[in-house]
Write a protein that holds these residues in place. Structure first.
Motif, mmCIF file in Angstrom:
data_model
loop_
_atom_site.group_PDB
_atom_site.id
_atom_site.type_symbol
_atom_site.label_atom_id
_atom_site.label_comp_id
_atom_site.label_asym_id
_atom_site.label_seq_id
_atom_site.Cartn_x
_atom_site.Cartn_y
_atom_site.Cartn_z
ATOM 1 N N ILE A 247 0.833 -1.195 0.000
ATOM 2 C CA ILE A 247 0.000 0.000 0.000
ATOM 3 C C ILE A 247 0.873 1.252 0.000
ATOM 4 O O ILE A 247 0.581 2.242 -0.698
ATOM 5 N N ALA A 248 1.980 1.215 0.756
ATOM 6 C CA ALA A 248 2.885 2.366 0.794
ATOM 7 C C ALA A 248 3.500 2.622 -0.580
ATOM 8 O O ALA A 248 3.577 3.766 -1.046
ATOM 9 N N SER A 249 3.922 1.563 -1.257
ATOM 10 C CA SER A 249 4.542 1.740 -2.570
ATOM 11 C C SER A 249 3.509 2.140 -3.627
ATOM 12 O O SER A 249 3.833 2.838 -4.589
ATOM 13 N N ALA A 250 2.267 1.736 -3.425
ATOM 14 C CA ALA A 250 1.206 2.112 -4.372
ATOM 15 C C ALA A 250 0.896 3.599 -4.329
ATOM 16 O O ALA A 250 0.285 4.140 -5.262
ATOM 17 N N GLN A 251 1.328 4.266 -3.253
ATOM 18 C CA GLN A 251 1.067 5.695 -3.108
ATOM 19 C C GLN A 251 2.238 6.561 -3.580
ATOM 20 O O GLN A 251 2.211 7.776 -3.415
ATOM 21 N N THR A 252 3.245 5.951 -4.184
ATOM 22 C CA THR A 252 4.414 6.711 -4.631
ATOM 23 C C THR A 252 4.218 7.256 -6.040
ATOM 24 O O THR A 252 3.425 6.741 -6.835
ATOM 25 N N GLY A 253 4.996 8.297 -6.339
ATOM 26 C CA GLY A 253 4.999 8.841 -7.686
ATOM 27 C C GLY A 253 5.536 7.841 -8.694
ATOM 28 O O GLY A 253 5.099 7.825 -9.861
ATOM 29 N N ASP A 254 6.491 6.988 -8.268
ATOM 30 C CA ASP A 254 7.039 5.990 -9.182
ATOM 31 C C ASP A 254 5.986 4.996 -9.644
ATOM 32 O O ASP A 254 5.983 4.568 -10.810
ATOM 33 N N HIS A 255 5.079 4.616 -8.741
ATOM 34 C CA HIS A 255 3.998 3.705 -9.151
ATOM 35 C C HIS A 255 3.094 4.369 -10.172
ATOM 36 O O HIS A 255 2.742 3.771 -11.200
ATOM 37 N N LYS A 256 2.746 5.615 -9.895
ATOM 38 C CA LYS A 256 1.887 6.340 -10.849
ATOM 39 C C LYS A 256 2.569 6.488 -12.200
ATOM 40 O O LYS A 256 1.938 6.332 -13.255
ATOM 41 N N GLU A 257 3.871 6.768 -12.186
ATOM 42 C CA GLU A 257 4.626 6.892 -13.428
ATOM 43 C C GLU A 257 4.655 5.570 -14.190
ATOM 44 O O GLU A 257 4.513 5.542 -15.419
ATOM 45 N N ALA A 258 4.817 4.458 -13.474
ATOM 46 C CA ALA A 258 4.854 3.143 -14.120
ATOM 47 C C ALA A 258 3.523 2.816 -14.782
ATOM 48 O O ALA A 258 3.485 2.265 -15.889
ATOM 49 N N VAL A 259 2.429 3.163 -14.110
ATOM 50 C CA VAL A 259 1.096 2.922 -14.682
ATOM 51 C C VAL A 259 0.906 3.766 -15.941
ATOM 52 O O VAL A 259 0.442 3.266 -16.980
ATOM 53 N N ASN A 260 1.276 5.033 -15.865
ATOM 54 C CA ASN A 260 1.140 5.911 -17.037
ATOM 55 C C ASN A 260 2.010 5.424 -18.193
ATOM 56 O O ASN A 260 1.587 5.447 -19.363
ATOM 57 N N ALA A 261 3.227 4.973 -17.872
ATOM 58 C CA ALA A 261 4.129 4.478 -18.913
ATOM 59 C C ALA A 261 3.558 3.230 -19.584
ATOM 60 O O ALA A 261 3.674 3.054 -20.801
ATOM 61 N N PHE A 262 2.920 2.381 -18.788
ATOM 62 C CA PHE A 262 2.297 1.170 -19.347
ATOM 63 C C PHE A 262 1.184 1.544 -20.314
ATOM 64 O O PHE A 262 1.089 0.995 -21.420
ATOM 65 N N ASN A 267 8.819 3.267 -21.723
ATOM 66 C CA ASN A 267 9.530 2.862 -20.524
ATOM 67 C C ASN A 267 9.306 3.891 -19.416
ATOM 68 O O ASN A 267 9.327 5.103 -19.682
ATOM 69 N N PRO A 268 9.119 3.434 -18.180
ATOM 70 C CA PRO A 268 8.909 4.395 -17.070
ATOM 71 C C PRO A 268 10.204 5.128 -16.744
ATOM 72 O O PRO A 268 11.297 4.597 -16.911
ATOM 73 N N ARG A 269 10.065 6.358 -16.232
ATOM 74 C CA ARG A 269 11.189 7.154 -15.779
ATOM 75 C C ARG A 269 11.043 7.368 -14.277
ATOM 76 O O ARG A 269 10.335 8.279 -13.822
ATOM 77 N N PHE A 270 11.678 6.517 -13.508
ATOM 78 C CA PHE A 270 11.532 6.550 -12.063
ATOM 79 C C PHE A 270 12.387 7.667 -11.461
ATOM 80 O O PHE A 270 13.503 7.929 -11.896
#
Length: 273
Positions: A247-262, A267-270
């Motif tokens: 749940i903590a990682s799901a609230q990160t900007g990196d998760h949102k970026e990965a979803v948008n990249a998909f 490729n995601p830019r973390f």
């Protein structure tokens, strides 16, 4: 590709940061990169500093020349055994602190760590390799616990880490006999993750480290915590902690970026947030 040389305080230890990867090189090839009174404190310091460095996302530990690390300097052991200025209790206290600030600190880093073995890893040198998350070995590499050959019982957590990696029966055999195990056999029993040619070792280790260093930093930290719990916690405790971290990682900007990249098929830019 950006490269920054890091001052270690001694020519016996080299360090550079390249594309968010800290490459730490034991540099005593004349003694197969054996540990000693100069290189070992520098290594402890460098592991701590690069572990705390926000510009570093992963660490690679390796050795110069044709060895990873031969462990303790046996000739130096003979000299130190003649010293009588410390008590048995003081020696134990010093070793405990030394272990916690080397392999203990290395295992506790919340960044991916890779040991690249160009040649032998023995004794405490093997323990350092085992304390890393991933081990990549060159064809000519081999390992030996080594302690039985010099009448010692082992240190730096080697018995615990061997048992976790290969099971109690194999760990006991390796400790009691100090037999030499070639790279391919190490790969077969799970002591190293992969074996590559001597020439390709450093390139392959760096490529993997760079990939991890530029990955989702917070998620990787949580993964390391989950994997550590797998060694020490009951299943239901680990299950609950895993849920909290997901749940903590799901609230990160990196998760949102990965979803948008998909969704955008790129490729995601973390960024580590």
């Amino acid at each position: 590709m950006s490269t920054k040389a890091i001052e270690t305080g001694t020519s016996q230890l080299l360090c550079e940061v390249r594309d968010r990867v800290a490459i730490i090189t034991l540099n005593r090839p004349e003694v197969r990169n054996a540990l000693g009174n100069i290189i070992t404190p520098a290594l402890r310091q460098m592991i701590r500093d690069r572990g705390e460095d926000p510009d570093v996302g992963a660490l690679v530990l390796t050795g110069s020349g044709t060895a990873f690390c031969a462990g303790g300097d046996v000739k130096g052991m003979g000299a130190s055994s003649k010293k009588k200025e410390t008590t048995r209790e003081q020696k134990i206290t010093r070793l405990k602190e030394g272990q916690r600030t080397l392999t203990g600190r290395l295992r506790n880093l919340r960044k991916p760590t890779i040991a690249a073995l160009p040649g032998p890893a023995a004794g405490a040198g093997l323990a350092i390799a085992l304390a890393c998350d991933i081990r990549i070995a060159a064809d000519s590499a081999f390992i030996s616990t080594g302690y039985a050959n010099v009448g010692l019982s082992g240190d730096y957590g080697i018995a615990w880490m061997l048992t976790q990696l290969v099971g109690t029966a194999r760990a006991r055999e390796l400790m009691f006999t100090a037999d030499r195990l070639e790279a391919k056999e190490c790969e077969r029993i799970g002591l190293v993750n992969r074996v590559t040619s001597d020439a390709a070792l450093h390139e392959e280790a760096f490529a993997l480290a760079k990939r991890l260093a530029n990955g989702p930093r917070i998620a990787l930290e949580h993964m390391k915590n989950n994997l550590d719990d797998a060694l020490a916690q009951p299943f239901l405790t680990a299950l609950d902690r895993e849920a909290e971290r997901l749940i903590a990682s799901a609230q990160t900007g990196d998760h949102k970026e990965a979803v948008n990249a998909f969704i955008e098929k790129r490729n995601p830019r973390f960024t580590g947030v």
